[in-house]
Design a protein around this motif. Structure first.
Motif, short mmCIF file in Angstrom:
data_model
loop_
_atom_site.label_atom_id
_atom_site.label_comp_id
_atom_site.label_asym_id
_atom_site.label_seq_id
_atom_site.Cartn_x
_atom_site.Cartn_y
_atom_site.Cartn_z
N ARG A 332 -12.63 -41.06 12.54
CA ARG A 332 -13.39 -41.40 11.44
C ARG A 332 -14.67 -42.14 11.61
O ARG A 332 -15.79 -41.90 10.97
CB ARG A 332 -12.54 -42.43 10.31
CG ARG A 332 -13.08 -42.88 9.07
CD ARG A 332 -12.23 -43.36 8.28
NE ARG A 332 -11.64 -44.61 8.93
CZ ARG A 332 -12.57 -45.77 9.05
NH1 ARG A 332 -13.45 -45.91 8.44
NH2 ARG A 332 -11.87 -47.01 9.63
N LEU A 333 -14.85 -43.03 12.87
CA LEU A 333 -15.91 -43.69 13.01
C LEU A 333 -17.08 -42.61 13.40
O LEU A 333 -18.04 -42.84 12.94
CB LEU A 333 -15.75 -44.85 14.34
CG LEU A 333 -16.88 -45.53 14.64
CD1 LEU A 333 -16.26 -46.95 15.05
CD2 LEU A 333 -17.70 -44.93 15.83
N GLN A 335 -17.51 -39.53 12.56
CA GLN A 335 -17.70 -38.67 11.18
C GLN A 335 -18.64 -39.59 10.61
O GLN A 335 -19.80 -39.00 10.05
CB GLN A 335 -16.37 -38.42 10.21
CG GLN A 335 -15.53 -37.35 11.17
CD GLN A 335 -14.28 -36.99 10.33
OE1 GLN A 335 -14.00 -37.87 9.45
NE2 GLN A 335 -13.59 -36.02 10.48
N ASP A 336 -18.66 -41.01 10.34
CA ASP A 336 -19.17 -41.71 9.53
C ASP A 336 -20.64 -41.86 10.10
O ASP A 336 -21.94 -41.91 9.38
CB ASP A 336 -18.74 -43.02 9.25
CG ASP A 336 -17.48 -43.07 8.28
OD1 ASP A 336 -17.31 -41.98 7.63
OD2 ASP A 336 -16.70 -44.01 8.32
N SER A 337 -20.61 -42.03 11.55
CA SER A 337 -21.98 -42.32 12.26
C SER A 337 -22.76 -40.83 12.17
O SER A 337 -24.05 -41.05 12.00
CB SER A 337 -21.75 -42.67 13.77
OG SER A 337 -21.05 -43.80 13.61
N VAL A 338 -22.22 -39.79 12.32
CA VAL A 338 -22.81 -38.64 12.32
C VAL A 338 -23.39 -38.35 10.84
O VAL A 338 -24.69 -37.62 10.72
CB VAL A 338 -22.08 -37.45 12.77
CG1 VAL A 338 -22.79 -36.11 12.37
CG2 VAL A 338 -21.72 -37.28 14.11
N THR A 339 -22.74 -38.77 9.76
CA THR A 339 -23.17 -38.50 8.32
C THR A 339 -24.26 -39.19 8.24
O THR A 339 -25.61 -38.96 7.60
CB THR A 339 -22.12 -39.04 7.44
OG1 THR A 339 -21.10 -38.09 7.74
CG2 THR A 339 -22.38 -38.83 5.87
N ASP A 340 -24.28 -40.68 8.69
CA ASP A 340 -25.68 -41.30 8.58
C ASP A 340 -26.74 -40.83 9.24
O ASP A 340 -27.85 -40.99 8.69
CB ASP A 340 -25.01 -42.72 9.05
CG ASP A 340 -24.13 -43.56 8.34
OD1 ASP A 340 -24.07 -43.12 7.40
OD2 ASP A 340 -23.40 -44.48 8.70
N ALA A 341 -26.52 -40.27 10.45
CA ALA A 341 -27.75 -39.94 11.19
C ALA A 341 -28.07 -38.38 10.62
O ALA A 341 -29.40 -38.41 10.35
CB ALA A 341 -27.00 -39.43 12.62
N ARG A 342 -27.31 -37.76 9.93
CA ARG A 342 -27.83 -36.48 9.08
C ARG A 342 -28.88 -36.98 8.04
O ARG A 342 -29.92 -36.26 7.95
CB ARG A 342 -26.85 -35.81 8.52
CG ARG A 342 -26.13 -34.83 9.35
CD ARG A 342 -25.18 -33.99 8.75
NE ARG A 342 -24.46 -33.03 9.72
CZ ARG A 342 -23.16 -33.27 9.86
NH1 ARG A 342 -22.43 -34.30 9.30
NH2 ARG A 342 -22.58 -32.52 10.83
N VAL A 372 -22.39 -46.37 18.58
CA VAL A 372 -22.35 -45.05 18.45
C VAL A 372 -23.81 -44.75 17.62
O VAL A 372 -24.33 -43.77 17.85
CB VAL A 372 -21.38 -44.36 17.63
CG1 VAL A 372 -21.43 -43.03 17.36
CG2 VAL A 372 -19.86 -44.52 18.46
N ALA A 373 -24.14 -45.60 16.60
CA ALA A 373 -25.27 -45.67 15.89
C ALA A 373 -26.31 -45.64 16.63
O ALA A 373 -27.46 -44.95 16.51
CB ALA A 373 -25.35 -46.73 14.94
N ASN A 374 -26.40 -46.69 17.95
CA ASN A 374 -27.62 -46.80 18.77
C ASN A 374 -27.65 -45.50 19.56
O ASN A 374 -28.92 -45.10 19.71
CB ASN A 374 -27.21 -48.14 19.59
CG ASN A 374 -27.48 -49.36 18.79
OD1 ASN A 374 -28.09 -49.35 17.68
ND2 ASN A 374 -27.30 -50.17 19.51
N SER A 443 -28.99 -51.43 25.76
CA SER A 443 -28.62 -52.45 26.36
C SER A 443 -27.42 -53.11 25.57
O SER A 443 -26.60 -53.41 26.14
CB SER A 443 -29.60 -53.47 26.47
OG SER A 443 -30.74 -53.20 27.28
N LEU A 444 -27.43 -53.15 24.00
CA LEU A 444 -26.40 -53.55 23.24
C LEU A 444 -25.09 -52.82 23.35
O LEU A 444 -24.28 -53.06 23.39
CB LEU A 444 -27.23 -53.53 21.68
CG LEU A 444 -27.82 -54.58 21.35
CD1 LEU A 444 -28.47 -54.46 19.94
CD2 LEU A 444 -26.86 -56.10 21.57
N ALA A 445 -25.41 -51.18 23.61
CA ALA A 445 -24.31 -50.23 23.50
C ALA A 445 -23.63 -50.62 24.93
O ALA A 445 -22.36 -50.57 24.74
CB ALA A 445 -25.00 -48.90 23.62
N GLN A 446 -24.38 -50.71 25.97
CA GLN A 446 -23.50 -51.06 27.31
C GLN A 446 -22.83 -52.40 27.13
O GLN A 446 -21.71 -52.67 27.75
CB GLN A 446 -24.64 -51.20 28.45
CG GLN A 446 -23.63 -51.48 29.63
CD GLN A 446 -24.92 -51.40 30.83
OE1 GLN A 446 -25.82 -52.34 30.72
NE2 GLN A 446 -24.67 -50.79 32.02
#
Length: 473
Positions: A332-333, A335-342, A372-374, A443-446
């Motif tokens: 779900r995470l 799917q939501d991230s890709v939806t926002d990216a689209r 994931v968003a970053n 850096s935040l992602a890591q």
């Protein structure tokens, strides 16, 4: 400096050499005492045998003489032999002098011999005027026969032996001392090399600047089969870890300095813009220009607030602040991230490759969504329109959930890849402030991934860039 026993402190070589000398001296004394006792016992047994033989010859005189006390000493006796014939009514005795003359014993000497017990053993007595004698007494037909031989030869031999033992023992102790000093110093030479290495390191300035610890104990002295080798290996290991720690500290200090400089540079730009438009708005009475200026102030203030939030989050993660851990459905995470990216990047092609069953991990859902968003934002910003970005999810054999973000864009420059997760890292051509990036996204992602016990990696070449996020399940 004195020890608790009051003796002045000495070097290890001196103490070891002294211990060896004392050991040799003790062993020499023990050997000398045992040797002296053994030889004394052997000579005494020989003398006892001679006394027994003399006793037999003295009794033989009685047998030949009809049982009465003889007037002369028996033939065949050695010089110095004393013979006494004692009865309840008479007592006589004689001694054979060194010249072979038979001389009568004094009444005192005869009295001493009269006190020798008739018990079948040999005794040692001190005869006045003659010295110590080894004597034996026995009964024959009512006559007590006492014979004896002087112990002077045994005493002289033992005294001479003791003198030689003292001389040879002293020579042995002195020789052992010289050899011990030579051997101990030679054997402790590697230990002095270890101490020299430690002194070299102790003389370094370890409080400032970059520390280059190059001092090491030579490899030929690091044989762990020896005690000195074990100390050398331990010291080299300690120096290696200390060098690594000091290098890490220096790198950390440099990173902190660079981080402060980069953060100041990043904050200076929006602050300068805000300051400039604020001054412009104060001088302008045109409502349209005033509105435009306030709009720019709001944009820069928002950018600065976002940067400060990112910096604050990094600081909290570095400090080990606890996360809000809950079960997170990665399907779900994603799917939501890709939806926002689209919605944000409609000019890119977005694809999903998810497993049919939900893949759940324990983590902070808000922070994982930020990771994931970053990564998706990074792919959108630094690839041209029409690039295909694919988000994949799978479970591997090591009980990890693996999320991949792949794009077919131009890729990350090779010289940038080793530092891509460092703070404020940008590519000269693409990662600019105009694109909206602050250089803190990866850096935040890591940091967030590592706070979850996971790892994020990247592989990139033109047309094939893939960020891989692995989280424990």
């Amino acid at each position: 400096m004195r020890s608790r026993w009051g003796f002045a402190a000495r070097s290890l070589s001196v103490r070891v050499a002294a211990a060896m000398v004392v050991l040799v001296a003790v062993v020499s004394v023990v050997i000398s005492v045992l040797t002296t006792a053994a030889i004394s016992s052997y000579l005494t047994k020989q003398l006892d045998s001679k006394v027994q033989a003399s006793q037999g010859r003295a009794i033989g005189v009685l047998t030949k003489g009809g049982g009465g006390p003889p007037g002369d000493a028996p033939h065949g006796q050695d010089a110095g032999t004393v013979t006494a014939y004692l009865t309840p009514s008479s007592a006589s005795g004689n001694v054979i002098t060194a010249d072979g003359v038979v001389a009568d014993l004094s009444d005192t000497a005869v009295s001493v011999l009269d006190d020798v017990p008739v018990d079948g053993t040999n005794d040692t007595v001190d005869l006045p005027g003659l010295g110590e004698y080894r004597v034996h007494a026995s009964q024959f037909e009512g006559v007590t026969v006492v014979t004896g031989l002087p112990t002077k030869d045994i005493d002289d031999t033992i005294n001479s032996l003791i003198g030689w033992e003292v001389l040879f023992g002293g020579i042995g102790v002195l020789t052992a001392g010289g050899v011990a000093v030579f051997v101990v110093r030679r054997q402790l030479r590697p230990l002095r090399r270890v101490a020299q290495t430690a002194r070299e390191v102790a003389g370094l300035r370890l409080d400032t600047g970059e520390i280059g610890l190059t001092a090491r104990v030579p490899d030929q002295l690091t044989d762990e089969r020896t005690e000195v080798g074990q100390v050398a290996v331990a010291l080299n290991t300690l120096l290696g870890r200390m060098e690594h720690a000091l290098d890490a500290r220096h790198r950390s200090e440099q990173q902190v300095r660079q981080f402060v400089a980069d953060a100041s540079h990043e904050l200076r730009t929006p602050l300068t813009t805000i300051h400039g438009y604020a001054q412009l708005s104060l001088r302008q009475r045109d409502p349209e220009l005033y509105t435009h200026a306030m709009g720019k102030v709001m944009v820069e203030a928002t950018r600065m607030a976002s940067l400060v939030e990112d910096l604050l989050l990094l600081a909290r993660l570095d400090a080990g602040r606890p996360l809000d851990l809950r079960p997170v459905d990665l399907n779900r995470l994603a799917q939501d991230s890709v939806t926002d990216a689209r919605i944000v990047g409609p000019d890119h092609h977005w694809a999903l490759n998810l497993p049919p069953e939900p893949l759940v991990v324990t983590g902070d859902e808000q922070r994982l969504h930020q990771v994931v968003a970053n990564l998706l934002s990074n792919a959108r910003r630094h690839t041209p329109a029409g690039t295909t970005v694919t988000v994949g999810l799978m479970a591997d054999d090591r009980h990890s959930a693996v999320l991949t973000i792949h794009d077919d864009g131009p890729g990350i420059p090779a010289d940038l890849q080793p530092n891509v997760f460092e703070r404020f890292t940008r590519a000269d051509a693409s990662r600019t402030r105009d694109s909206g990036g602050s250089g803190l996204g990866l850096s935040l992602a890591q940091s967030i991934t590592e706070a979850h016990g996971g790892v994020v990696t990247v592989t990139s070449r033109p047309g094939d860039t893939c960020f891989t996020l692995a989280l424990p399940r």
